[in-house]
Design a protein around this motif. Structure first.
Motif, PDB file in Angstrom:
ATOM      1  N   MET A   1       0.842  -1.183   0.000  1.00  0.00           N
ATOM      2  CA  MET A   1       0.000   0.000   0.000  1.00  0.00           C
ATOM      3  C   MET A   1       0.882   1.239   0.000  1.00  0.00           C
ATOM      4  O   MET A   1       1.932   1.255   0.608  1.00  0.00           O
ATOM      5  CB  MET A   1      -0.899   0.016   1.233  1.00  0.00           C
ATOM      6  N   ALA A   2       0.378   2.257  -0.595  1.00  0.00           N
ATOM      7  CA  ALA A   2       1.123   3.507  -0.709  1.00  0.00           C
ATOM      8  C   ALA A   2       0.676   4.497   0.347  1.00  0.00           C
ATOM      9  O   ALA A   2      -0.465   4.471   0.800  1.00  0.00           O
ATOM     10  CB  ALA A   2       0.921   4.099  -2.103  1.00  0.00           C
ATOM     11  N   TRP A   3       1.587   5.359   0.701  1.00  0.00           N
ATOM     12  CA  TRP A   3       1.297   6.407   1.657  1.00  0.00           C
ATOM     13  C   TRP A   3       0.382   7.423   0.999  1.00  0.00           C
ATOM     14  O   TRP A   3       0.556   7.795  -0.157  1.00  0.00           O
ATOM     15  CB  TRP A   3       2.612   7.069   2.081  1.00  0.00           C
ATOM     16  N   ILE A   4      -0.664   7.898   1.716  1.00  0.00           N
ATOM     17  CA  ILE A   4      -1.646   8.839   1.173  1.00  0.00           C
ATOM     18  C   ILE A   4      -1.523  10.151   1.920  1.00  0.00           C
ATOM     19  O   ILE A   4      -1.599  10.184   3.147  1.00  0.00           O
ATOM     20  CB  ILE A   4      -3.073   8.285   1.302  1.00  0.00           C
ATOM     21  N   ASP A   5      -1.350  11.244   1.182  1.00  0.00           N
ATOM     22  CA  ASP A   5      -1.208  12.569   1.772  1.00  0.00           C
ATOM     23  C   ASP A   5      -2.565  13.258   1.838  1.00  0.00           C
ATOM     24  O   ASP A   5      -3.267  13.328   0.832  1.00  0.00           O
ATOM     25  CB  ASP A   5      -0.226  13.403   0.934  1.00  0.00           C
ATOM     26  N   ASN A   6      -2.941  13.758   3.008  1.00  0.00           N
ATOM     27  CA  ASN A   6      -4.183  14.512   3.222  1.00  0.00           C
ATOM     28  C   ASN A   6      -5.434  13.816   2.690  1.00  0.00           C
ATOM     29  O   ASN A   6      -6.112  14.332   1.806  1.00  0.00           O
ATOM     30  CB  ASN A   6      -4.073  15.909   2.595  1.00  0.00           C
ATOM     31  N   PRO A   7      -5.790  12.633   3.207  1.00  0.00           N
ATOM     32  CA  PRO A   7      -7.009  11.968   2.735  1.00  0.00           C
ATOM     33  C   PRO A   7      -8.248  12.779   3.134  1.00  0.00           C
ATOM     34  O   PRO A   7      -8.264  13.451   4.160  1.00  0.00           O
ATOM     35  CB  PRO A   7      -6.979  10.620   3.448  1.00  0.00           C
ATOM     36  N   VAL A   8      -9.279  12.714   2.315  1.00  0.00           N
ATOM     37  CA  VAL A   8     -10.532  13.429   2.574  1.00  0.00           C
ATOM     38  C   VAL A   8     -11.372  12.597   3.539  1.00  0.00           C
ATOM     39  O   VAL A   8     -11.562  11.397   3.329  1.00  0.00           O
ATOM     40  CB  VAL A   8     -11.305  13.664   1.258  1.00  0.00           C
ATOM     41  N   ILE A   9     -11.871  13.258   4.588  1.00  0.00           N
ATOM     42  CA  ILE A   9     -12.717  12.573   5.566  1.00  0.00           C
ATOM     43  C   ILE A   9     -14.147  13.018   5.331  1.00  0.00           C
ATOM     44  O   ILE A   9     -14.460  14.218   5.363  1.00  0.00           O
ATOM     45  CB  ILE A   9     -12.278  12.898   7.009  1.00  0.00           C
ATOM     46  N   PHE A 125      -8.359  13.309  20.489  1.00  0.00           N
ATOM     47  CA  PHE A 125      -8.916  13.491  19.138  1.00  0.00           C
ATOM     48  C   PHE A 125      -8.090  14.470  18.329  1.00  0.00           C
ATOM     49  O   PHE A 125      -7.855  14.266  17.145  1.00  0.00           O
ATOM     50  CB  PHE A 125     -10.356  13.991  19.182  1.00  0.00           C
ATOM     51  N   ASN A 126      -7.658  15.544  18.975  1.00  0.00           N
ATOM     52  CA  ASN A 126      -6.838  16.521  18.261  1.00  0.00           C
ATOM     53  C   ASN A 126      -5.520  15.895  17.819  1.00  0.00           C
ATOM     54  O   ASN A 126      -5.044  16.160  16.722  1.00  0.00           O
ATOM     55  CB  ASN A 126      -6.587  17.752  19.127  1.00  0.00           C
ATOM     56  N   SER A 127      -4.922  15.069  18.669  1.00  0.00           N
ATOM     57  CA  SER A 127      -3.656  14.435  18.284  1.00  0.00           C
ATOM     58  C   SER A 127      -3.859  13.443  17.134  1.00  0.00           C
ATOM     59  O   SER A 127      -2.963  13.233  16.333  1.00  0.00           O
ATOM     60  CB  SER A 127      -2.996  13.754  19.489  1.00  0.00           C
ATOM     61  N   TRP A 128      -5.052  12.844  17.040  1.00  0.00           N
ATOM     62  CA  TRP A 128      -5.372  11.925  15.954  1.00  0.00           C
ATOM     63  C   TRP A 128      -5.835  12.658  14.697  1.00  0.00           C
ATOM     64  O   TRP A 128      -5.984  12.040  13.655  1.00  0.00           O
ATOM     65  CB  TRP A 128      -6.506  10.990  16.335  1.00  0.00           C
ATOM     66  N   LYS A 129      -6.155  13.961  14.840  1.00  0.00           N
ATOM     67  CA  LYS A 129      -6.810  14.726  13.766  1.00  0.00           C
ATOM     68  C   LYS A 129      -8.130  14.056  13.395  1.00  0.00           C
ATOM     69  O   LYS A 129      -8.521  13.983  12.230  1.00  0.00           O
ATOM     70  CB  LYS A 129      -5.904  14.866  12.544  1.00  0.00           C
ATOM     71  N   SER A 141     -10.308   9.171  10.982  1.00  0.00           N
ATOM     72  CA  SER A 141      -9.083   9.946  11.130  1.00  0.00           C
ATOM     73  C   SER A 141      -8.108   9.591  10.010  1.00  0.00           C
ATOM     74  O   SER A 141      -8.118   8.468   9.505  1.00  0.00           O
ATOM     75  CB  SER A 141      -8.443   9.708  12.498  1.00  0.00           C
ATOM     76  N   PRO A 142      -7.272  10.557   9.635  1.00  0.00           N
ATOM     77  CA  PRO A 142      -6.295  10.279   8.586  1.00  0.00           C
ATOM     78  C   PRO A 142      -5.183   9.376   9.109  1.00  0.00           C
ATOM     79  O   PRO A 142      -4.775   9.484  10.258  1.00  0.00           O
ATOM     80  CB  PRO A 142      -5.761  11.667   8.225  1.00  0.00           C
ATOM     81  N   VAL A 147      -8.048   6.754   5.187  1.00  0.00           N
ATOM     82  CA  VAL A 147      -8.891   7.150   6.322  1.00  0.00           C
ATOM     83  C   VAL A 147      -9.179   5.931   7.186  1.00  0.00           C
ATOM     84  O   VAL A 147      -9.718   4.928   6.708  1.00  0.00           O
ATOM     85  CB  VAL A 147     -10.201   7.789   5.832  1.00  0.00           C
ATOM     86  N   GLY A 148      -8.808   6.042   8.457  1.00  0.00           N
ATOM     87  CA  GLY A 148      -9.112   4.988   9.413  1.00  0.00           C
ATOM     88  C   GLY A 148     -10.484   5.212  10.014  1.00  0.00           C
ATOM     89  O   GLY A 148     -10.951   6.351  10.135  1.00  0.00           O
ATOM     90  N   GLU A 149     -11.161   4.121  10.366  1.00  0.00           N
ATOM     91  CA  GLU A 149     -12.511   4.197  10.922  1.00  0.00           C
ATOM     92  C   GLU A 149     -12.592   3.441  12.242  1.00  0.00           C
ATOM     93  O   GLU A 149     -11.962   2.397  12.402  1.00  0.00           O
ATOM     94  CB  GLU A 149     -13.528   3.593   9.954  1.00  0.00           C
ATOM     95  N   LEU A 150     -13.399   3.977  13.137  1.00  0.00           N
ATOM     96  CA  LEU A 150     -13.710   3.303  14.394  1.00  0.00           C
ATOM     97  C   LEU A 150     -15.203   3.447  14.604  1.00  0.00           C
ATOM     98  O   LEU A 150     -15.715   4.575  14.723  1.00  0.00           O
ATOM     99  CB  LEU A 150     -12.927   3.922  15.556  1.00  0.00           C
TER     100      LEU A 150
END
Length: 197
Positions: A1-9, A125-129, A141-142, A147-150
């Protein structure tokens, strides 16, 4: 997998399909705290602290000597103060691999009873963005891989709500017999004029 810069949430109708609507449930999740899959973790955007309740601390078999003393009280909704037993730093992991976040979090360990095992507040949350949606009962969160999901656990949220109501009813029942005596003044008070106006 490739690194993704600024994913849209973003959140979609699909994110809410598995929920029972209309709901007013709290966002309650399962997260990995150290080596333990910890259930009944409240996501609280209004909390300025990350809290671990002492019963969960004990179940994790964490050595009490790891607690760093603190004298800063937590102030509750009614202005009541609770003094933590100490602070412990633990590694938490949220999300599914590879879209997951692992961070060290400083938890205030609190010795009172509560329906939840832990509370995660806005500093984390702020540290996770992270972005939360209580409507979707979800956190996104990015991560380096998108985008990761919980997802929240609606059944656990309702169980915690019922447990909290039972705790409140028990506390009210304990206070119902309390009797306060109003003291009458022993003499008449005299009024004194401090200013002519």
């Amino acid at each position: 997998m490739a690194w993704i810069d600024n994913p849209v949430i973003k959140f979609s109708k699909e994110d809410a399909r598995r929920l029972q609507h209309l709901h007013d449930d709290a966002l309650v999740v399962n997260i990995w705290v150290g080596d333990y899959n910890t259930h009944r973790v409240l996501i609280d955007n209004g909390s300025s602290a990350d809290i671990l309740y002492y019963s969960a601390f004990q179940q994790m078999r964490i050595d009490r000597e790891r607690l760093v003393p603190t004298n800063a009280p937590l102030v509750g909704f009614r202005g009541t103060r609770v003094f933590p037993l100490g602070v412990v730093t633990l590694t938490i992991t949220v999300g599914d691999y590879p879209q997951q976040i692992t961070k060290n979090i400083a938890f205030l360990v609190v010795g009172c009873s509560f329906a939840y095992n832990a509370i995660i507040g806005w500093p984390t949350f702020n540290s996770w963005k992270a972005v939360t949606s209580t409507y979707h009962l979800m956190i996104k969160s990015p991560t380096d891989y998108g985008v990761g999901e919980l997802r929240g656990d609606q059944v656990a949220a309702r169980e915690c709500y019922i447990a909290m109501m039972e705790m409140v009813d028990h506390l009210q029942a304990m206070n119902i017999e309390e009797h306060r005596t109003v003291v009458e003044p022993v003499e008449r008070l005299e009024e004194i004029l401090l200013d002519d106006s």
